[in-house]
Design a protein around this motif. Structure first.
Motif, PDB file in Angstrom:
ATOM      1  N   ARG A 172       5.101 -11.443  -7.940  1.00  0.00           N
ATOM      2  CA  ARG A 172       4.010 -11.198  -7.364  1.00  0.00           C
ATOM      3  C   ARG A 172       4.607  -9.852  -6.520  1.00  0.00           C
ATOM      4  NH1 ARG A 172       3.228 -16.772  -6.807  1.00  0.00           N
ATOM      5  NH2 ARG A 172       4.377 -16.971  -4.959  1.00  0.00           N
ATOM      6  N   LYS A 173       5.801  -9.901  -5.760  1.00  0.00           N
ATOM      7  CA  LYS A 173       6.009  -8.818  -4.886  1.00  0.00           C
ATOM      8  C   LYS A 173       6.453  -7.573  -5.657  1.00  0.00           C
ATOM      9  CE  LYS A 173       9.816  -9.857  -1.985  1.00  0.00           C
ATOM     10  NZ  LYS A 173       9.554  -9.934  -0.536  1.00  0.00           N
ATOM     11  N   LEU A 174       6.940  -7.706  -6.950  1.00  0.00           N
ATOM     12  CA  LEU A 174       7.252  -6.445  -7.747  1.00  0.00           C
ATOM     13  C   LEU A 174       5.893  -5.940  -8.285  1.00  0.00           C
ATOM     14  CD1 LEU A 174       9.915  -6.018 -10.541  1.00  0.00           C
ATOM     15  CD2 LEU A 174       7.649  -5.494 -10.999  1.00  0.00           C
ATOM     16  N   VAL A 175       5.128  -6.713  -8.768  1.00  0.00           N
ATOM     17  CA  VAL A 175       3.845  -6.221  -9.148  1.00  0.00           C
ATOM     18  C   VAL A 175       3.124  -5.415  -8.136  1.00  0.00           C
ATOM     19  CG1 VAL A 175       1.795  -6.865 -10.248  1.00  0.00           C
ATOM     20  CG2 VAL A 175       3.567  -8.095 -11.127  1.00  0.00           C
ATOM     21  N   ASN A 176       3.073  -6.013  -7.027  1.00  0.00           N
ATOM     22  CA  ASN A 176       2.284  -5.336  -5.967  1.00  0.00           C
ATOM     23  C   ASN A 176       2.946  -3.891  -5.710  1.00  0.00           C
ATOM     24  OD1 ASN A 176       1.994  -5.181  -2.504  1.00  0.00           O
ATOM     25  ND2 ASN A 176       0.286  -5.907  -3.480  1.00  0.00           N
ATOM     26  N   LEU A 177       4.126  -4.055  -5.647  1.00  0.00           N
ATOM     27  CA  LEU A 177       4.911  -2.556  -5.393  1.00  0.00           C
ATOM     28  C   LEU A 177       4.437  -1.626  -6.227  1.00  0.00           C
ATOM     29  CD1 LEU A 177       7.183  -1.201  -3.920  1.00  0.00           C
ATOM     30  CD2 LEU A 177       8.806  -2.328  -5.638  1.00  0.00           C
ATOM     31  N   VAL A 178       4.572  -2.255  -7.319  1.00  0.00           N
ATOM     32  CA  VAL A 178       4.246  -0.934  -8.589  1.00  0.00           C
ATOM     33  C   VAL A 178       2.736  -0.524  -8.879  1.00  0.00           C
ATOM     34  CG1 VAL A 178       4.716  -0.395 -10.903  1.00  0.00           C
ATOM     35  CG2 VAL A 178       6.356  -1.443  -9.629  1.00  0.00           C
ATOM     36  N   ALA A 179       2.223  -1.820  -8.918  1.00  0.00           N
ATOM     37  CA  ALA A 179       0.487  -1.390  -9.174  1.00  0.00           C
ATOM     38  C   ALA A 179      -0.377  -0.894  -8.023  1.00  0.00           C
ATOM     39  CB  ALA A 179      -0.053  -2.821  -9.887  1.00  0.00           C
ATOM     40  N   VAL A 221       1.264  -4.190   0.120  1.00  0.00           N
ATOM     41  CA  VAL A 221       1.557  -4.975   1.164  1.00  0.00           C
ATOM     42  C   VAL A 221       2.732  -4.754   1.597  1.00  0.00           C
ATOM     43  CG1 VAL A 221       1.666  -7.374   2.011  1.00  0.00           C
ATOM     44  CG2 VAL A 221      -0.227  -6.762   0.310  1.00  0.00           C
ATOM     45  N   GLU A 222       3.760  -4.500   0.685  1.00  0.00           N
ATOM     46  CA  GLU A 222       5.207  -4.553   1.186  1.00  0.00           C
ATOM     47  C   GLU A 222       5.850  -3.163   0.887  1.00  0.00           C
ATOM     48  OE1 GLU A 222       7.675  -7.492  -0.795  1.00  0.00           O
ATOM     49  OE2 GLU A 222       6.453  -9.146   0.319  1.00  0.00           O
ATOM     50  N   ARG A 223       6.496  -2.649   2.030  1.00  0.00           N
ATOM     51  CA  ARG A 223       6.938  -1.210   1.728  1.00  0.00           C
ATOM     52  C   ARG A 223       8.277  -1.024   2.329  1.00  0.00           C
ATOM     53  NH1 ARG A 223       2.908   2.976   1.533  1.00  0.00           N
ATOM     54  NH2 ARG A 223       0.875   2.256   1.034  1.00  0.00           N
ATOM     55  N   CYS A 224       9.228  -1.628   1.406  1.00  0.00           N
ATOM     56  CA  CYS A 224      10.321  -1.462   1.801  1.00  0.00           C
ATOM     57  C   CYS A 224      11.176  -0.161   1.985  1.00  0.00           C
ATOM     58  CB  CYS A 224      11.309  -2.292   0.494  1.00  0.00           C
ATOM     59  SG  CYS A 224      10.886  -4.218   0.449  1.00  0.00           S
ATOM     60  N   GLU A 225      12.262  -0.079   2.644  1.00  0.00           N
ATOM     61  CA  GLU A 225      12.792   1.175   2.997  1.00  0.00           C
ATOM     62  C   GLU A 225      14.324   0.938   2.742  1.00  0.00           C
ATOM     63  OE1 GLU A 225      11.192   4.047   3.481  1.00  0.00           O
ATOM     64  OE2 GLU A 225       9.421   3.695   4.826  1.00  0.00           O
TER      65      GLU A 225
END
Length: 407
Positions: A325-332, A339-343
């Motif tokens: 879920r995290k990966l799909v949200n990050l890319v899509a 939701v997640e904006r890693c740095e």
């Protein structure tokens, strides 16, 4: 800006040890097949086509990749499946809706906690945060009161460990641990009360006095008075895996991420602990973000296949579901839907500096902990490395998380 570490030496013996000298990145011992390289290149080409507005080209690439077998058996196959889903959602969000609301559900919260529990790259980050908090407490021996403000209790076992460490340091003078946490839309007051009740039982066994407070406040209302801070206590703020889920200036003019840091600075804590994933999932152009996600999630999924993690296969599987879920949200997704904006750490360092914080070396604290004989077996492949005062936790040459302390 550069990250804290893009590579670290592969561990040669199954012991967690601190690596002090700078090292070059190393390649995993198992070479990737030309087939895996080919599909990764194809995914990046599809991402580039999407970025350039050539959606028909991207759709053709994704259709071709989807036609092949994908049994989702190993980490490589899972990664390909997750990324295909992500790019399909990016191209056609109506037919392939990306996960947005799902990242706020109880199911996802349990998945993330499973990741924190089974992956050394995450639970060692919490351990490093505890060590920095304990170091700050030891710098003020005149008081036996420690107050930790935690904006998102990500792993309740972090405080089991902290209570144990405090009990070992009491020497006849009982410690008081005050934990103040804030209820929000993700972690409600009822769940926090359950955590507090459980920790109270642990504290009673350890002989430590525990005060557990739950507050519900707007960010603009936070102050030492509203949080119950006392002048004779050591004040610590724990931001382990908190900031990456907060909107920044790219999402909202309010920039709650920086506002929180300014509010925390205004509390005048003795230490602020920061633990975050080492991935540029926020500012990079879309094709680079896809390439970064491929590299990061490849390492993380591979590490979850290790015997060290798979002894708890149920939680490892649940953790993988959360990662998908995290990966799909990050890319899509873009805007508030992402939701997640890693740095990378370089970004966090600059952001903390702008809020008025100075780095406080946590690497030395971890080194002292290990030298005191608290090292423990860790499967070959996981790495722990000190670099410029921070501690990097990784897998086969790729840094997964970075722990740091500030004042």
């Amino acid at each position: 800006m550069s990250g804290a570490s893009k590579g670290s030496e592969s561990v040669k013996t199954p012991v967690w040890r601190l690596q002090r000298s700078p090292v070059e990145s190393v390649k995993p011992p198992v070479q990737r097949s030309p087939v895996s390289i080919s599909w990764e290149q194809s995914l990046v080409e599809a991402a580039t086509a999407i970025y350039e507005g050539r959606v028909d080209v991207a759709s053709e690439i994704l259709t071709h990749l989807s036609a092949g077998p994908n049994p989702m058996g190993n980490s490589e196959q899972k990664l390909m499946g997750y990324m295909l889903s992500a790019l399909k959602s990016r191209v056609n969000p109506v037919d392939y809706p990306p996960p947005v609301a799902e990242l706020f559900t109880e199911e996802h919260l349990l998945s993330v906690r499973s990741l924190y529990d089974v992956s050394p790259c995450f639970w060692l980050g919490f351990r490093a945060a505890n060590l920095a908090i304990l170091e700050a407490a030891s710098e003020q021996p005149s008081t036996n009161k420690l107050h930790v403000i935690d904006f998102a209790i990500g792993r309740k076992e972090q405080y089991d460990s902290l209570l144990y460490e405090l009990s070992m340091r009491q020497a006849g003078n009982q410690f008081t641990l005050n934990i103040t946490t804030l209820a929000d839309s993700i972690i409600g007051a009822e769940r926090l009360r359950m955590i507090g009740d459980r920790l109270s039982k642990v504290a009673a066994v350890m002989g430590v006095r525990l005060v557990f407070n739950i507050v519900s406040q707007k960010l603009s209302e936070l102050s030492r008075d509203s949080l119950g801070c006392e002048p004779d206590e050591v004040l610590a703020v724990n931001l382990a895996f908190k900031l990456y889920r907060m909107p920044d200036e790219r999402v909202s003019a309010k920039n709650t991420r920086d506002e929180l840091l300014r509010r925390v600075k205004g509390l005048a804590p003795q230490v602020v602990t920061l633990v975050e994933q080492e991935m540029n999932g926020n500012t990079a152009p879309f094709p680079m973000r896809v390439g970064e996600a491929l590299a990061y999630y490849r390492a993380l999924l591979e590490s979850l296949e290790s015997k060290f993690v798979r002894y708890d296969s149920e939680r490892a599987t649940r953790a993988e579901e959360g990662l998908s879920r995290k990966l799909v949200n990050l890319v899509a997704c873009e805007g508030r839907d992402r939701v997640e904006r890693c740095e990378v750490f370089g970004e966090w360092r600059d952001r903390m500096g702008m809020a008025g914080f100075e780095l406080k070396s946590v690497g030395r604290v971890v080194a002292k902990y290990l030298e005191a004989g608290f090292a423990f077996p860790l499967q070959e492949g996981f790495t722990v490395k000190e670099e410029n005062g921070v501690v990097c936790f990784g897998w086969l040459g790729r840094t997964i998380t970075v722990a740091s302390a500030w004042h």
